[in-house]
Design a protein around this motif. Structure first.
Motif, PDB file in Angstrom:
ATOM      1  N   TRP A  32     -18.198 -82.336 -19.166  1.00 62.22           N
ATOM      2  CA  TRP A  32     -19.193 -81.286 -18.990  1.00 62.22           C
ATOM      3  C   TRP A  32     -18.674 -80.000 -19.617  1.00 62.22           C
ATOM      4  N   ASP A  33     -19.401 -79.472 -20.590  1.00 64.83           N
ATOM      5  CA  ASP A  33     -19.017 -78.194 -21.184  1.00 64.83           C
ATOM      6  C   ASP A  33     -19.094 -77.083 -20.144  1.00 64.83           C
ATOM      7  N   VAL A  34     -18.178 -76.140 -20.238  1.00 63.10           N
ATOM      8  CA  VAL A  34     -18.180 -74.970 -19.358  1.00 63.10           C
ATOM      9  C   VAL A  34     -18.094 -73.711 -20.217  1.00 63.10           C
ATOM     10  N   THR A  35     -18.526 -72.614 -19.648  1.00 63.23           N
ATOM     11  CA  THR A  35     -18.385 -71.321 -20.316  1.00 63.23           C
ATOM     12  C   THR A  35     -18.094 -70.283 -19.242  1.00 63.23           C
ATOM     13  N   PRO A  36     -17.238 -69.294 -19.540  1.00 69.57           N
ATOM     14  CA  PRO A  36     -16.895 -68.312 -18.513  1.00 69.57           C
ATOM     15  C   PRO A  36     -18.032 -67.342 -18.233  1.00 69.57           C
ATOM     16  N   GLY A  37     -18.230 -67.058 -16.968  1.00 72.67           N
ATOM     17  CA  GLY A  37     -19.219 -66.061 -16.573  1.00 72.67           C
ATOM     18  C   GLY A  37     -18.540 -64.738 -16.287  1.00 72.67           C
ATOM     19  N   ALA A  38     -19.344 -63.697 -16.151  1.00 74.17           N
ATOM     20  CA  ALA A  38     -18.811 -62.392 -15.773  1.00 74.17           C
ATOM     21  C   ALA A  38     -18.146 -62.503 -14.403  1.00 74.17           C
ATOM     22  N   CYS A  39     -17.215 -61.583 -14.119  1.00 70.20           N
ATOM     23  CA  CYS A  39     -16.459 -61.607 -12.870  1.00 70.20           C
ATOM     24  C   CYS A  39     -17.170 -60.774 -11.807  1.00 70.20           C
ATOM     25  N   LEU A  40     -17.253 -61.328 -10.611  1.00 71.11           N
ATOM     26  CA  LEU A  40     -17.882 -60.606  -9.510  1.00 71.11           C
ATOM     27  C   LEU A  40     -16.991 -59.446  -9.079  1.00 71.11           C
ATOM     28  N   SER A  41     -17.556 -58.248  -9.060  1.00 76.48           N
ATOM     29  CA  SER A  41     -16.842 -57.044  -8.638  1.00 76.48           C
ATOM     30  C   SER A  41     -17.740 -56.301  -7.661  1.00 76.48           C
ATOM     31  N   GLY A  42     -17.457 -56.455  -6.367  1.00 75.23           N
ATOM     32  CA  GLY A  42     -18.331 -55.859  -5.369  1.00 75.23           C
ATOM     33  C   GLY A  42     -19.651 -56.601  -5.310  1.00 75.23           C
ATOM     34  N   ALA A  43     -20.739 -55.898  -5.580  1.00 74.53           N
ATOM     35  CA  ALA A  43     -22.066 -56.502  -5.532  1.00 74.53           C
ATOM     36  C   ALA A  43     -22.644 -56.769  -6.914  1.00 74.53           C
ATOM     37  N   ARG A  44     -21.845 -56.616  -7.957  1.00 76.95           N
ATOM     38  CA  ARG A  44     -22.348 -56.849  -9.307  1.00 76.95           C
ATOM     39  C   ARG A  44     -21.325 -57.624 -10.123  1.00 76.95           C
ATOM     40  N   PHE A  45     -21.800 -58.170 -11.242  1.00 72.95           N
ATOM     41  CA  PHE A  45     -20.931 -58.911 -12.140  1.00 72.95           C
ATOM     42  C   PHE A  45     -20.587 -58.042 -13.341  1.00 72.95           C
ATOM     43  N   ALA A  46     -19.309 -57.998 -13.673  1.00 71.64           N
ATOM     44  CA  ALA A  46     -18.837 -57.179 -14.788  1.00 71.64           C
ATOM     45  C   ALA A  46     -18.242 -58.066 -15.871  1.00 71.64           C
ATOM     46  N   CYS A  47     -18.598 -57.781 -17.122  1.00 74.31           N
ATOM     47  CA  CYS A  47     -18.017 -58.492 -18.253  1.00 74.31           C
ATOM     48  C   CYS A  47     -17.428 -57.467 -19.212  1.00 74.31           C
ATOM     49  N   ALA A  48     -16.763 -57.958 -20.234  1.00 77.15           N
ATOM     50  CA  ALA A  48     -16.096 -57.064 -21.181  1.00 77.15           C
ATOM     51  C   ALA A  48     -16.987 -56.675 -22.350  1.00 77.15           C
ATOM     52  N   ARG A  49     -18.262 -57.067 -22.288  1.00 77.19           N
ATOM     53  CA  ARG A  49     -19.169 -56.735 -23.392  1.00 77.19           C
ATOM     54  C   ARG A  49     -19.596 -55.274 -23.271  1.00 77.19           C
TER      55      ARG A  49
END
Length: 221
Positions: A32-49
């Motif tokens: 099964w292919d996987v891909t990383p999701g944004a990281c949960l930080s508090g009540a929101r998800f943060a990514c490096a984009r």
């Protein structure tokens, strides 16, 4: 220094990353292919984009479809330092039929009672089922089949195919973790026929097609 019988303190973020990495590797090992999701930080998800406005769960990579893989080394690299959400692209190894809890419970209960369903286009109906903390049930099925007309018209049923993804256990959302109601191990990583499961959903919809509070809410919306 005095010896202590207590285990050493391990930060929860380290444990979360370890669990997520282990799960991502387990999915990848089964193709099964996987891909990383944004990281949960508090009540929101943060990514490096830079400038990403998305607060909910979403892919961490802009070209996530091209990057998604089952390569062991790449998966290790993604989860080596960050507790990324584990996202599974759909339309590849499987599609997903996303339904509300009342339909998911009916289908799962029927599938556990009957290993198969006799009839044209129907076969094995028991497969992995993931559940979000907000009560959405995700039924994994063999890929490629569109929704039957009866389901395509229903706002309760969403098909995830090519170009979509789902959050996989043990990914944590603000409301809580995603979990397996029927794990891949329980079903031996087998996927049911999509139309067989859709047939059960049609039956379940017919059984509950009475005046409901959800219908009132939908009209109000």
């Amino acid at each position: 220094m005095r010896w202590s019988p207590r285990p050493p303190f391990i930060r929860s973020s380290v444990l979360d990353r370890s669990r997520l990495r282990h799960a991502a590797l387990r999915y990848a090992e089964h193709g099964w292919d996987v891909t990383p999701g944004a990281c949960l930080s508090g009540a929101r998800f943060a990514c490096a984009r830079p400038g990403c406005p998305t607060m909910g769960c979403h892919p961490a990579l802009e070209q996530w479809e091209d990057a998604a893989t089952s390569d062991h080394g790449q998966v290790l690299t993604w989860w080596r330092r960050q507790p990324h959400a584990v996202l599974l692209p759909t339309g590849r190894a499987f599609d997903v039929l996303e339904v509300p809890a009342h339909l998911g419970l009916r289908v799962l209960g029927a599938a556990r009672l009957h290993a198969g369903v006799v009839g044209p286009g129907r076969g094995q109906v028991r497969g992995p089922v993931a559940v979000t903390p907000t009560g959405r049930w995700m039924l994994l099925v063999r890929p490629g089949d569109p929704l039957r007309p009866e389901l395509d018209e229903s706002l309760d049923v969403v098909r995830h195919g090519a170009g979509s993804w789902i959050p996989a256990p043990p990914t944590r959302l603000p409301e809580g973790p995603v979990r397996w109601a029927a794990s891949p191990e329980e079903t031996r990583w087998r996927l049911p026929d999509s139309y067989a499961v859709q047939g059960m959903l049609v039956d379940a919809l017919g059984a509950v097609r009475l005046p409901r509070q959800t219908s009132t809410l939908r009209r109000a919306a």
